[in-house]
Design an enzyme around this catalytic site. Structure first.
Site, PDB file in Angstrom:
ATOM      1  N   HIS A  47      28.127  32.884  40.346  1.00  0.00           N
ATOM      2  CA  HIS A  47      28.480  34.027  41.192  1.00  0.00           C
ATOM      3  C   HIS A  47      27.359  34.319  42.191  1.00  0.00           C
ATOM      4  CE1 HIS A  47      32.041  34.872  38.770  1.00  0.00           C
ATOM      5  NE2 HIS A  47      31.283  34.559  37.721  1.00  0.00           N
ATOM      6  N   ASP A  53      35.760  34.013  42.616  1.00  0.00           N
ATOM      7  CA  ASP A  53      35.946  34.374  41.208  1.00  0.00           C
ATOM      8  C   ASP A  53      37.182  33.671  40.662  1.00  0.00           C
ATOM      9  OD1 ASP A  53      33.786  36.052  41.191  1.00  0.00           O
ATOM     10  OD2 ASP A  53      34.950  37.917  41.175  1.00  0.00           O
ATOM     11  N   HIS A  57      36.915  35.035  34.900  1.00  0.00           N
ATOM     12  CA  HIS A  57      35.789  35.957  35.050  1.00  0.00           C
ATOM     13  C   HIS A  57      36.054  37.290  34.339  1.00  0.00           C
ATOM     14  CE1 HIS A  57      32.222  37.671  36.639  1.00  0.00           C
ATOM     15  NE2 HIS A  57      32.727  38.251  37.711  1.00  0.00           N
ATOM     16  N   HIS A 156      38.600  44.254  39.739  1.00  0.00           N
ATOM     17  CA  HIS A 156      38.779  42.843  39.398  1.00  0.00           C
ATOM     18  C   HIS A 156      40.086  42.616  38.631  1.00  0.00           C
ATOM     19  CE1 HIS A 156      34.467  42.179  40.369  1.00  0.00           C
ATOM     20  NE2 HIS A 156      34.830  40.916  40.502  1.00  0.00           N
ATOM     21  N   GLU A 168      33.775  36.420  47.282  1.00  0.00           N
ATOM     22  CA  GLU A 168      32.681  37.388  47.344  1.00  0.00           C
ATOM     23  C   GLU A 168      31.483  36.771  48.063  1.00  0.00           C
ATOM     24  OE1 GLU A 168      33.721  39.829  43.250  1.00  0.00           O
ATOM     25  OE2 GLU A 168      32.422  38.078  43.095  1.00  0.00           O
TER      26      GLU A 168
END
Length: 207
Positions: A47, A53, A57, A156, A168
């Site tokens: 990450h 992701d 995760h 999330h 991200e």
């Protein structure tokens, strides 16, 4: 139109999520020391910097990074500038006209600086749970943000739980709001909950 590189460079000692592994890059073989070639090694969290992701995760039985749906990560995308102090709320984005299958990238005050070269900022702008639920209801397939996390656990869950791809750590400092063709390719790493990615975008002529 030229392609823009929206990827944050991975550098030794760069910003990282506090409970993740820091980034360490070092030369293990050096031509300057008589080796036949230069060889480097890298140690970091998956990450780190610009990354995607995987559902794993935050979902115990979710898909890993090798199983990511690449079709969600390639195609038309809308880059939106949002003037939020801490959380992107539903009210901030409810005016957007998003059809099912849309991809949305959010540019915030996070992009006012080269954040990867500074210490971790706990006050970064993130997507609120209400905004994530709204995006899910619109049928979006990809959400991208300009810091190391899209938001808290509920954000999330709202996104990854609906099969929405999450990018991200985007480098949006030099990207203007508008419509783009997006190309995001995460590394195919089996068994991991995320993967570093190279992200390119090309402005779509709206004329």
């Amino acid at each position: 139109m030229d392609w823009l590189d929206l990827t944050t460079s991975i550098t030794d000692g760069m910003a990282y999520w506090p409970d993740n592994a820091p980034v360490r890059i070092r030369r293990t073989l050096s031509m300057a020391d008589g080796a036949a070639a230069n060889v480097s090694e890298i140690s970091m969290s998956v990450h780190t910097g610009t990354h995607v992701d995987a559902p794993l995760h935050f979902l115990a039985d979710g898909m890993d990074a090798a199983q990511l749906n690449l079709s969600h990560l390639m195609g038309p995308a809308l880059l939106v500038a949002v003037d939020s102090e801490r959380f992107i709320s539903q009210a901030d984005i409810a005016h957007l006209q998003l059809a099912p299958g849309s991809r949305v990238l959010f540019k915030t005050r996070n992009s006012d600086r080269e954040w990867s070269l500074e210490p971790f900022d706990p006050n970064f702008v993130r997507v609120g749970a209400d905004a994530a639920a709204w995006l899910r209801a619109q049928g979006v397939v990809c959400v991208g943000v300009d810091y190391l996390s899209v938001g808290a656990a509920d954000t999330h869950h709202n996104l990854l739980g609906a099969g929405i791809s999450v990018i991200e750590g985007l480098a949006l400092q030099h990207a203007a709001p508008g419509e783009y063709e997006l190309l995001c390719l995460p590394l195919k790493i089996a068994g991991t909950d995320g993967a570093p990615a190279r992200v390119l975008a090309r402005r779509i002529d709206s004329r």
